[in-house]
Scaffold this active site. Structure first.
Site, PDB file in Angstrom:
ATOM      1  N   GLU A 166       0.865  -1.177   0.000  1.00 52.96           N
ATOM      2  CA  GLU A 166       0.000   0.000   0.000  1.00 52.96           C
ATOM      3  C   GLU A 166       0.904   1.230   0.000  1.00 52.96           C
ATOM      4  OE1 GLU A 166      -2.581  -0.439   3.507  1.00 52.96           O
ATOM      5  OE2 GLU A 166      -1.874  -2.508   3.490  1.00 52.96           O
TER       6      GLU A 166
ATOM      7  N   ARG B  24      -6.747  -1.488  -5.306  1.00 56.17           N
ATOM      8  CA  ARG B  24      -7.640  -0.572  -4.605  1.00 56.17           C
ATOM      9  C   ARG B  24      -7.079   0.842  -4.698  1.00 56.17           C
ATOM     10  NH1 ARG B  24      -8.168  -0.248   1.877  1.00 56.17           N
ATOM     11  NH2 ARG B  24      -9.857   1.276   2.068  1.00 56.17           N
TER      12      ARG B  24
ATOM     13  N   TYR C 208      -7.836   4.832  -3.312  1.00 57.34           N
ATOM     14  CA  TYR C 208      -8.634   5.516  -2.298  1.00 57.34           C
ATOM     15  C   TYR C 208      -7.885   6.698  -1.698  1.00 57.34           C
ATOM     16  CZ  TYR C 208      -5.838   2.314   0.637  1.00 57.34           C
ATOM     17  OH  TYR C 208      -4.813   1.598   1.212  1.00 57.34           O
TER      18      TYR C 208
ATOM     19  N   ASP D 299      -6.719   8.354   1.747  1.00 55.81           N
ATOM     20  CA  ASP D 299      -6.461   7.942   3.116  1.00 55.81           C
ATOM     21  C   ASP D 299      -6.549   9.149   4.044  1.00 55.81           C
ATOM     22  OD1 ASP D 299      -5.941   6.133   5.093  1.00 55.81           O
ATOM     23  OD2 ASP D 299      -3.790   6.020   4.741  1.00 55.81           O
TER      24      ASP D 299
ATOM     25  N   GLU E 170      -3.949   7.079  -2.072  1.00 58.44           N
ATOM     26  CA  GLU E 170      -3.291   5.801  -1.769  1.00 58.44           C
ATOM     27  C   GLU E 170      -3.699   4.752  -2.795  1.00 58.44           C
ATOM     28  OE1 GLU E 170      -2.548   2.764   2.019  1.00 58.44           O
ATOM     29  OE2 GLU E 170      -3.282   4.799   2.328  1.00 58.44           O
TER      30      GLU E 170
ATOM     31  N   THR F 170      -1.806  -2.407  -4.116  1.00 56.65           N
ATOM     32  CA  THR F 170      -1.709  -3.363  -5.206  1.00 56.65           C
ATOM     33  C   THR F 170      -2.673  -4.525  -5.003  1.00 56.65           C
ATOM     34  OG1 THR F 170      -0.020  -4.765  -4.154  1.00 56.65           O
ATOM     35  CG2 THR F 170       0.760  -2.872  -5.444  1.00 56.65           C
TER      36      THR F 170
ATOM     37  N   TRP G 140     -11.734  -7.023  -0.621  1.00 56.50           N
ATOM     38  CA  TRP G 140     -10.715  -8.031  -0.911  1.00 56.50           C
ATOM     39  C   TRP G 140     -11.301  -9.436  -0.982  1.00 56.50           C
ATOM     40  CZ3 TRP G 140      -6.489  -6.031  -2.714  1.00 56.50           C
ATOM     41  CH2 TRP G 140      -6.054  -4.782  -2.272  1.00 56.50           C
TER      42      TRP G 140
END
EC number: 6.3.1.19
Length: 500
Positions: A9, A58, A60, A62, A68, A71, A426
């Site tokens: 991340e 993902r 998004y 943060d 952010e 992977t 996920w």
């Protein structure tokens, strides 16, 4: 465990620099407003600032308005590095679009996205690694071995930093950007105390079998060879721990004092106290662990084709630190690549290390803009090695790795084609119109799930879609099924893909 799932991340720095002749001079847009500009296409696409995209990853915002990118689940280190690089490309595309929107609203200037870990005000943001480990691994033993490794790993995988002068120290170069911002060895917190190892156990898999190891001490890497060494060496140490191999006592008496001391001593010879008594240097600790890993690999065999490359680079990097001959690694390891550039510019222009131009150069090294960023410039000039091909990066933008990410990517793309709204994370996959038929995929290694296939078949005839697999869509420059316009009998007539 022969196979492992990896993920990283990355939190990015975000800056708006207004043009000098702007009608409304002053500071750039504040972070929260700039982040809204950056993520407007994301919200338009997914109706949220926190979405999964068709490559399985993902995207998004943060805490603190940091963009952010996490992977997709990867079972291969090259897939992991390529997916991470794809995140840089996506952020660059978003920044370019944001500049246009800002301009239409009467502002000028440029939007910078930085893949680093500290801003000019001293705020830190992270690069968090995730490793799926067996539930049977004894966590106390794991942390006792892994903490000293991670604390000293900065000398082989740090991003490097020009540290400005303050009341106590002169300006100098350090191994790590992240080291000064860690406050605990092990904790369940992430932002309040910033531990080296976070104990939050969310395996996104069968919790009876797997545990998630969440490491938040690492520097964000621009260099793919540094990334390979960072993830590959950690994976090898983990495998040795999981196999129960005796490793020796490297536990540190004061981990947080040690990580700072090591970061600011470029010779690698700073001595830190071992819990059992005595002192060792960062190089000695890394050498001790490397030698044990080498014996482990000799006995067990290499579990993938890159192991020998990782071991050779690990050994050579330690030699470079020991001998202070950084030319051994100054095209492969981020801190050495950056230090070479900083030293050259300082010498050419007669600048002291604390000069603001060198601090700016440090930041510019991490600019993800492929034409403007200094790391990318160095790579084009042969000053930074590369293990990825351009095709691998392009594929990673649209093609999920062959793990559960492929299931998620197919689910998202297909639903999008048929105009069906979804909710995914996920593990969970749900069609809004069929909430009682949600599917939970707990196996992160599964690249296909019959229940998902059956659910998608209920949306309509998927024959035409099956004829265009992910590789073919990617080859034709099409982001898979982001809009219904991408379903056509003639793939050559597909329109240009959107930014994402």
């Amino acid at each position: 465990m022969d196979a492992r799932i990896y993920g990283v991340e990355t939190e990015f720095g975000l800056i708006h620099r207004p043009a000098a002749d702007q009608q409304h001079p002053g500071r750039g847009l504040p972070p929260d407003e700039l982040a809204r500009y950056l993520f407007r296409p994301v919200v338009e696409f997914g109706r949220s600032s926190n979405i999964f995209i068709p490559n399985g990853s993902r995207l998004y915002l943060d805490v603190g308005s940091h963009p952010e990118y996490a992977t997709a689940e990867c079972a291969d280190l090259i897939d992991l590095i390529a997916s991470d690089r794809a995140g840089e490309r996506i952020m660059h595309h978003l920044a370019t679009a944001a500049e246009h929107r800002i301009a239409t609203d009467g502002f000028t200037g440029q939007v910078y996205v930085l893949k680093n870990n500290v801003d000019s005000a001293g705020n830190s943001y992270g690069s968090h690694e995730n490793y799926l480990i067996p539930r049977t691994t004894h966590f106390r033993r794991l942390s006792g071995i892994l903490l000293p490794f991670l604390i000293t790993r900065q000398i082989i995988a740090g991003a490097g930093r020009v540290v400005p002068a303050d009341e106590e120290t002169q300006a100098h170069f350090a191994f790590s950007q992240r080291a000064d911002h860690m406050w605990e060895g092990i904790s369940s917190a992430t932002t309040r105390s910033r531990p080296i190892i976070n104990t939050r156990d969310e395996p996104h898999a069968d919790a009876a079998t797997h545990r998630r190891l969440h490491v938040i001490v690492g520097d964000s890497n621009m260099s793919s060879t540094t990334s390979l060494l960072r993830y590959g060496s950690t994976d090898l140490v983990l495998r040795m721990i999981e196999a129960g191999v005796p490793v020796g006592d490297f536990e540190l008496e004061n981990p947080i004092a040690a990580i700072r001391q090591i970061s600011h001593d470029l010779t690698g010879q700073a001595r830190v106290r071992i819990r059992g008594g005595g002192e060792m240097t960062a190089v000695q600790i890394q050498r001790g662990l490397l030698e044990r890993v080498q014996r482990f690999v000799a006995a067990q065999g290499a579990h993938h084709e890159r192991v020998e490359q990782i071991l050779e680079l690990w050994d050579r990097t330690l030699t470079a630190v020991e001998t202070e001959d950084h030319s051994l690694i100054d095209t492969e390891i981020d801190w050495a690549i950056k230090k070479r550039l900083v030293d050259e510019v300082a010498a050419q222009r007669g600048l002291s290390l604390g000069h603001h131009r060198l601090l700016q150069l440090d930041m510019a090294y991490h600019d993800v803009h492929p034409e403007r960023g200094l790391f990318h410039l160095l790579r084009r000039r042969g000053r930074a090695q590369e293990i990825l091909t351009e095709q691998q990066v392009q594929d990673a933008l649209t093609v999920p790795p062959p793990t559960r990410a492929a299931v998620r990517g197919e689910f998202l793309s297909t639903a999008r084609v048929f105009g069906a709204e979804t909710t995914v994370d996920w593990v969970h996959h749900k069609l809004i119109e069929r909430p009682l038929e949600a599917v939970m995929v707990k196996d992160p290694f599964a690249d296909r799930d019959e229940r998902i296939e059956a659910l998608l078949d209920k949306l309509g005839d998927r024959t035409a879609l099956r004829e265009l697999d992910y590789q073919e869509r990617s080859r034709r420059g099409v982001s898979p099924a982001l809009t219904d316009k991408y379903v056509t009998a003639d793939p050559d007539q597909l329109p240009e893909p959107p930014v994402i």
